[in-house]
Write a protein that holds these residues in place. Structure first.
Motif, PDB file in Angstrom:
ATOM      1  N   HIS A  44      28.430  44.329  51.736  1.00  0.00           N
ATOM      2  CA  HIS A  44      28.621  42.794  50.981  1.00  0.00           C
ATOM      3  C   HIS A  44      26.788  42.000  50.572  1.00  0.00           C
ATOM      4  CE1 HIS A  44      29.062  38.470  50.091  1.00  0.00           C
ATOM      5  NE2 HIS A  44      28.035  38.886  51.009  1.00  0.00           N
ATOM      6  N   ASP A  48      33.932  52.560  43.752  1.00  0.00           N
ATOM      7  CA  ASP A  48      33.944  51.115  44.328  1.00  0.00           C
ATOM      8  C   ASP A  48      34.209  50.685  45.741  1.00  0.00           C
ATOM      9  OD1 ASP A  48      36.937  50.423  45.119  1.00  0.00           O
ATOM     10  OD2 ASP A  48      37.723  51.228  43.724  1.00  0.00           O
ATOM     11  N   ASN A  49      33.443  49.756  46.256  1.00  0.00           N
ATOM     12  CA  ASN A  49      33.637  49.274  47.545  1.00  0.00           C
ATOM     13  C   ASN A  49      34.157  47.809  47.334  1.00  0.00           C
ATOM     14  OD1 ASN A  49      32.464  46.682  45.754  1.00  0.00           O
ATOM     15  ND2 ASN A  49      30.498  46.773  46.964  1.00  0.00           N
ATOM     16  N   ARG A  50      35.279  48.311  46.785  1.00  0.00           N
ATOM     17  CA  ARG A  50      37.240  46.801  47.459  1.00  0.00           C
ATOM     18  C   ARG A  50      37.166  46.685  49.368  1.00  0.00           C
ATOM     19  NH1 ARG A  50      41.221  49.700  43.765  1.00  0.00           N
ATOM     20  NH2 ARG A  50      40.339  51.205  44.058  1.00  0.00           N
ATOM     21  N   THR A  51      37.133  45.679  49.410  1.00  0.00           N
ATOM     22  CA  THR A  51      38.084  45.536  50.532  1.00  0.00           C
ATOM     23  C   THR A  51      38.759  44.771  50.555  1.00  0.00           C
ATOM     24  OG1 THR A  51      36.842  43.217  50.367  1.00  0.00           O
ATOM     25  CG2 THR A  51      34.784  44.747  51.348  1.00  0.00           C
ATOM     26  N   ASP A  91      36.140  39.833  46.174  1.00  0.00           N
ATOM     27  CA  ASP A  91      36.015  41.283  45.304  1.00  0.00           C
ATOM     28  C   ASP A  91      35.628  41.304  43.572  1.00  0.00           C
ATOM     29  OD1 ASP A  91      36.054  43.030  47.879  1.00  0.00           O
ATOM     30  OD2 ASP A  91      37.622  43.935  47.351  1.00  0.00           O
ATOM     31  N   GLY A  98      32.853  42.503  44.207  1.00  0.00           N
ATOM     32  CA  GLY A  98      32.574  43.530  44.344  1.00  0.00           C
ATOM     33  C   GLY A  98      31.778  44.332  43.442  1.00  0.00           C
ATOM     34  N   ARG A 143      28.821  44.307  38.912  1.00  0.00           N
ATOM     35  CA  ARG A 143      29.676  43.645  39.522  1.00  0.00           C
ATOM     36  C   ARG A 143      30.159  42.722  39.146  1.00  0.00           C
ATOM     37  NH1 ARG A 143      27.346  39.122  41.693  1.00  0.00           N
ATOM     38  NH2 ARG A 143      27.717  38.538  44.469  1.00  0.00           N
TER      39      ARG A 143
END
Length: 189
Positions: free
Chosen positions: A14, A104-107, A112, A116, A170
């Motif tokens: 984040h 990607d940095n999906r959570t 996101d 994200g 982003r």
């Protein structure tokens, strides 16, 4: 999950997304190369924080997606991966070496959608042989210990994707392009 930034302090994904946003808001809409250390660092941080990417190939006229472990060089010029020789992805690359990669940095959280990061790289894949195959096999094994069985198999093949272009997005539409430096300008990690 955290990543390391310049001062070797933990930086959450984040926080990395916010840092990316802050950096690019000061430099909107410009394509950057390795001469812009902050842009390269943000991409490097995302690549270091993930263990897999999605490789896109083409079978005839049909797109195909493959989940892959990977490694990369310090200059962000090449992404490396391995596979068994007789797979669909390898046959696809033999027919059309133009590929794309996605991280990607999906959570799995609603934030996101706006915070994200998604990174796409496009380029040309080539099979590595001889000492290049051996060196990249070691690099892949160091970064991805679960690949040891695949990499020690005589049927394994290693590939390098020469990245022509990165696009970092982003949220819904903050889009930033990055073009790596020429092959001889950066060192390999």
């Amino acid at each position: 999950q955290s990543i390391i930034h310049d001062h070797h302090e933990p930086l959450s994904l984040h926080q990395a997304a916010r840092r990316c946003s802050d950096f690019f808001l000061r430099r909107p809409g410009t394509a950057m190369n390795c001469a812009s250390p902050a842009a390269g660092e943000l991409i490097t941080e995302l690549l270091q924080s993930q263990v897999q990417c999605v490789l896109a190939t083409t079978a005839s006229t049909q797109p195909c997606l493959h989940l892959m472990a990977y490694a990369f060089d310090q200059g962000l010029r090449e992404i490396y991966f391995a596979s068994y020789e007789n797979t669909g992805k390898i046959n696809n690359i033999a027919q059309n070496a133009q590929v794309a990669l996605l991280w990607d940095n999906r959570t799995a959280q609603h934030r996101d959608h706006v915070e994200g990061l998604a990174l796409t790289a496009t380029g040309h894949a080539r099979r590595l042989t001889g000492t290049q195959h051996e060196e990249i096999s070691r690099l892949l094994s160091l970064r991805n210990p679960t690949l040891s069985g695949l990499l020690s198999d005589r049927r394994s093949a290693t590939f390098a994707v020469a990245v022509k272009h990165y696009r970092l997005v982003r949220g819904y539409g903050e889009i930033h392009d990055y073009i790596p430096q020429a092959q001889n300008d950066c060192t390999t990690r």
